[in-house]
Design a protein around this motif. Structure first.
Motif, PDB file in Angstrom:
ATOM      1  N   LEU A  21      -8.014  12.958  -9.710  1.00  0.00           N
ATOM      2  CA  LEU A  21      -8.257  11.775  -8.901  1.00  0.00           C
ATOM      3  C   LEU A  21      -7.285  11.680  -7.740  1.00  0.00           C
ATOM      4  O   LEU A  21      -7.558  11.044  -6.736  1.00  0.00           O
ATOM      5  CB  LEU A  21      -8.104  10.521  -9.764  1.00  0.00           C
ATOM      6  N   TRP A  22      -6.114  12.310  -7.905  1.00  0.00           N
ATOM      7  CA  TRP A  22      -5.045  12.152  -6.939  1.00  0.00           C
ATOM      8  C   TRP A  22      -5.217  13.097  -5.749  1.00  0.00           C
ATOM      9  O   TRP A  22      -4.980  12.725  -4.610  1.00  0.00           O
ATOM     10  CB  TRP A  22      -3.711  12.400  -7.638  1.00  0.00           C
ATOM     11  N   THR A  95      -5.731   5.087  -4.333  1.00  0.00           N
ATOM     12  CA  THR A  95      -4.882   4.170  -5.101  1.00  0.00           C
ATOM     13  C   THR A  95      -5.700   3.418  -6.141  1.00  0.00           C
ATOM     14  O   THR A  95      -5.306   3.315  -7.309  1.00  0.00           O
ATOM     15  CB  THR A  95      -4.204   3.172  -4.149  1.00  0.00           C
ATOM     16  N   ALA A  96      -6.883   2.917  -5.719  1.00  0.00           N
ATOM     17  CA  ALA A  96      -7.729   2.172  -6.659  1.00  0.00           C
ATOM     18  C   ALA A  96      -8.189   3.083  -7.787  1.00  0.00           C
ATOM     19  O   ALA A  96      -8.226   2.667  -8.953  1.00  0.00           O
ATOM     20  CB  ALA A  96      -8.921   1.585  -5.917  1.00  0.00           C
ATOM     21  N   SER A  97      -8.538   4.351  -7.459  1.00  0.00           N
ATOM     22  CA  SER A  97      -8.974   5.266  -8.520  1.00  0.00           C
ATOM     23  C   SER A  97      -7.866   5.483  -9.533  1.00  0.00           C
ATOM     24  O   SER A  97      -8.118   5.546 -10.743  1.00  0.00           O
ATOM     25  CB  SER A  97      -9.366   6.627  -7.953  1.00  0.00           C
ATOM     26  N   ILE A  98      -6.617   5.606  -9.021  1.00  0.00           N
ATOM     27  CA  ILE A  98      -5.503   5.872  -9.926  1.00  0.00           C
ATOM     28  C   ILE A  98      -5.291   4.697 -10.868  1.00  0.00           C
ATOM     29  O   ILE A  98      -5.130   4.872 -12.081  1.00  0.00           O
ATOM     30  CB  ILE A  98      -4.231   6.163  -9.098  1.00  0.00           C
ATOM     31  N   THR A 143     -17.948   7.881  -8.666  1.00  0.00           N
ATOM     32  CA  THR A 143     -17.360   7.472  -7.399  1.00  0.00           C
ATOM     33  C   THR A 143     -17.295   8.571  -6.352  1.00  0.00           C
ATOM     34  O   THR A 143     -16.951   8.273  -5.213  1.00  0.00           O
ATOM     35  CB  THR A 143     -15.935   6.937  -7.595  1.00  0.00           C
ATOM     36  N   ARG A 144     -17.556   9.808  -6.681  1.00  0.00           N
ATOM     37  CA  ARG A 144     -17.450  10.854  -5.671  1.00  0.00           C
ATOM     38  C   ARG A 144     -18.809  11.150  -5.061  1.00  0.00           C
ATOM     39  O   ARG A 144     -19.829  10.990  -5.719  1.00  0.00           O
ATOM     40  CB  ARG A 144     -16.851  12.130  -6.275  1.00  0.00           C
ATOM     41  N   ARG A 145     -18.789  11.604  -3.809  1.00  0.00           N
ATOM     42  CA  ARG A 145     -20.053  11.748  -3.098  1.00  0.00           C
ATOM     43  C   ARG A 145     -20.470  13.187  -2.889  1.00  0.00           C
ATOM     44  O   ARG A 145     -21.653  13.475  -2.765  1.00  0.00           O
ATOM     45  CB  ARG A 145     -19.957  11.048  -1.757  1.00  0.00           C
TER      46      ARG A 145
ATOM     47  N   ARG B 289       0.408   6.213   3.261  1.00  0.00           N
ATOM     48  CA  ARG B 289       0.133   7.047   2.093  1.00  0.00           C
ATOM     49  C   ARG B 289       1.206   6.869   1.019  1.00  0.00           C
ATOM     50  O   ARG B 289       1.026   7.299  -0.111  1.00  0.00           O
ATOM     51  CB  ARG B 289       0.080   8.532   2.492  1.00  0.00           C
ATOM     52  N   VAL B 290       2.336   6.233   1.388  1.00  0.00           N
ATOM     53  CA  VAL B 290       3.420   6.076   0.412  1.00  0.00           C
ATOM     54  C   VAL B 290       2.983   5.261  -0.809  1.00  0.00           C
ATOM     55  O   VAL B 290       3.262   5.645  -1.935  1.00  0.00           O
ATOM     56  CB  VAL B 290       4.670   5.468   1.082  1.00  0.00           C
ATOM     57  N   PRO B 291       2.249   4.130  -0.619  1.00  0.00           N
ATOM     58  CA  PRO B 291       1.792   3.403  -1.808  1.00  0.00           C
ATOM     59  C   PRO B 291       0.955   4.275  -2.744  1.00  0.00           C
ATOM     60  O   PRO B 291       1.022   4.105  -3.955  1.00  0.00           O
ATOM     61  CB  PRO B 291       0.943   2.271  -1.210  1.00  0.00           C
ATOM     62  N   GLU B 292       0.194   5.217  -2.149  1.00  0.00           N
ATOM     63  CA  GLU B 292      -0.606   6.128  -2.974  1.00  0.00           C
ATOM     64  C   GLU B 292       0.296   6.953  -3.892  1.00  0.00           C
ATOM     65  O   GLU B 292       0.054   7.076  -5.089  1.00  0.00           O
ATOM     66  CB  GLU B 292      -1.356   7.061  -2.040  1.00  0.00           C
TER      67      GLU B 292
END
Lengths: 215, 312
Positions: A21-22, A95-98, A143-145, B289-292
């Protein structure tokens, strides 16, 4: 000692599914799948040592060959032909996926508690890892396209099912494992052909482009 | 007798911290094909700046003047209580993981307030960025702390380190490995290194830490620079004590202390060199991108906690 290795491999499996996911580059995701295949083969190997079963050892070698070499090499070929280097825009941002993956892991833990309580042992304690992998695989599928990312989601799902099966049953019979593995290989091959057709027809593999059926 | 260990530890850290920065700059310089200024350069810079008069900008209050002292003081307290060289210490009761984290945050907040106090655009920008990063890193530290202390049953640092020495297999457990990765990201973010912040730049687009300290001069600047070097050493030392606990003295005998000192210097030097080498091959992340990255480390922390429960 084998318990330690079992837990270490399970931790690695969970980590590799989350890392999918990352990362954004599809080639990095395929490398993660190779790692996951190796770990899955290692899991079967450790279980073979624990249960002293030769059949499971053979299954381990089969899983290793299929998931760490055959399937990733097919994926690499798709990747090379498609020229799409990265998942451009997943439906939810990274971020939301994580964060979603974190909640899915907790959900898997909560859902599998009755299962663990049925027969507490080192293997069943690790079952939440398998369930979490299944849920994360579903999440990637939804969620992936890109078509390739969806294949990745499907493979994550399958790895999760395999992990759960290994951990719960202490190794499925070799013939069942063989049948399942062949099914997966077949599905991946079919999806590869489908992806190629998609690309020749639409010039890309964005699933959202498929709005209606035509002949 | 165990007081000796504490004194040795503080003196060692204070002397070592600028040399660590020098070592990291030297590694970077050599890998980039430059000669470098040598290990001792940060100490020479500090000595020069300590002799100069501090100048405070017009209109700044006592917050600005007090921040360097608070920063140095909080970091020195951590350097005193945490088990870097020896786990036996008369200050054992204070060496709590969460207390250490709170002290680190106190220093960060003091510096951020000082950045706001000057009223300049850069100071405010740097402070807001620093607090954003700190706020995102904090949950990860707490989660990784829970994961580490759940196994031992206490948040006492010395107890965690001793447990790690007695059961070296535990260091390879999934919970510990995940916590190690999560805390490594946090250490990089808190110490203001690449890919979160670039300590050697003065571009307004990339500055975080540097933007807050632009108004400092002379003795105050030397204190801030020294404190950030000491923070880096403390963070690396904390990480190495938690995840590579070998060599930390468990008794106050001179031989054990000597081994502890050598092991500490070796571990921190290697970690610093690895970090510097990694920085050569890495670019700074975009601020958005840091929050990621920090969300990823938060996830590692959460997985560490959950796996410390479901995988024994």
């Amino acid at each position: 000692m084998t318990t330690q290795w079992l837990y270490l491999i399970c931790g690695g499996l969970l980590l590799s599914s989350v890392m999918v996911l990352w990362r954004r580059e599809l080639s990095a995701i395929v490398r993660l799948l190779v790692l996951q295949g190796v770990l899955l083969g290692g899991l079967a190997g450790v279980l073979a040592v624990r249960l002293d079963s030769v059949e499971l050892g053979v299954v381990a070698v089969g899983v290793l060959a299929l998931k760490a070499f055959v399937v990733p090499s097919i994926l690499r070929r798709v990747l090379r032909d498609s020229g799409e280097a990265r998942e451009t825009e997943p439906l939810t941002n990274v971020t939301a996926s994580i964060v979603a993956a974190a909640f899915l892991t907790l959900l898997a833990y909560a859902a599998s508690r009755p299962l663990v309580r049925l027969s507490p042992s080192a293997e069943t304690h690790a079952v939440p890892v398998g369930l979490a992998m299944v849920l994360i695989g579903f999440f990637v599928l939804v969620t992936r396209r890109r078509a390739l990312s969806q294949i990745v989601g499907f493979l994550l799902l399958d790895n999760g099912i395999a992990t759960t099966a290994f951990l719960i049953t202490g190794g499925v019979p070799g013939i069942v494992e063989l049948a399942v593995s062949l099914d997966v290989l077949l599905v991946v091959l079919v999806l590869q052909v489908l992806t190629a057709r998609l690309r020749t027809t639409f010039g890309g593999t964005d699933i959202d482009e498929l709005r209606e059926l035509r002949d | 007798m165990s007081v000796v260990g504490v004194v040795v530890q503080v003196v060692l850290l204070v002397v070592l911290a600028p040399y660590l920065v020098g070592l990291m700059r030297q590694v970077r310089a050599r890998m980039e094909g430059r000669a470098g200024a040598g290990f001792g350069q940060p100490w020479r810079d500090l000595r020069k700046q300590f002799r100069k008069e501090p100048i405070t900008p017009a209109g700044s209050s006592w917050v600005f003047a007090a921040a360097p002292a608070v920063l140095v003081a909080t970091t020195l307290v951590i350097a005193t209580v945490a088990p870097f060289v020896a786990t036996v210490s008369p200050l054992d009761g204070i060496a709590d993981l969460f207390a250490v984290v709170a002290l680190l945050l106190l220093g960060t907040v003091a510096l951020a307030l000082a950045g706001l106090d000057t009223g300049t655009a850069f100071g405010g920008m740097g402070a807001s960025r620093e607090i954003t990063v700190a706020a995102l890193a904090e949950p990860t530290i707490l989660l990784a702390g829970f994961a580490l202390s759940a196994r031992v049953g206490t948040t006492n640092l010395a107890a965690i380190v001793e447990r790690g020495q007695q059961a070296p297999g535990d260091v390879l457990s999934p919970a510990s490995l995940l916590a190690a990765v999560a805390l490594a990201v946090v250490v990089i973010a808190e110490a203001g290194r690449l890919p979160v912040d670039n300590p050697s730049t003065h571009l307004e687009l990339t500055m975080i830490h540097e933007a807050m300290v632009l108004e400092y001069a002379g003795r105050d600047l030397a204190l801030v620079e020294f404190a950030s070097a000491l923070r880096l050493t403390v963070l690396l030392g904390l990480w190495s004590s938690l995840f590579l606990p070998w060599g930390v003295a468990t008794s106050a005998s001179p031989v054990a202390l000597l081994i502890g000192v050598v092991a500490f210097v070796a571990k921190v030097a290697v970690l610093g060199a690895v970090l510097a080498a990694g920085e050569v091959f890495m670019a700074k992340l975009r601020l958005f991108r840091v929050p990621e990255l920090l969300a990823g480390s938060f996830l590692f922390g959460l997985l560490a906690v959950s796996s410390s429960f479901f995988l024994a």
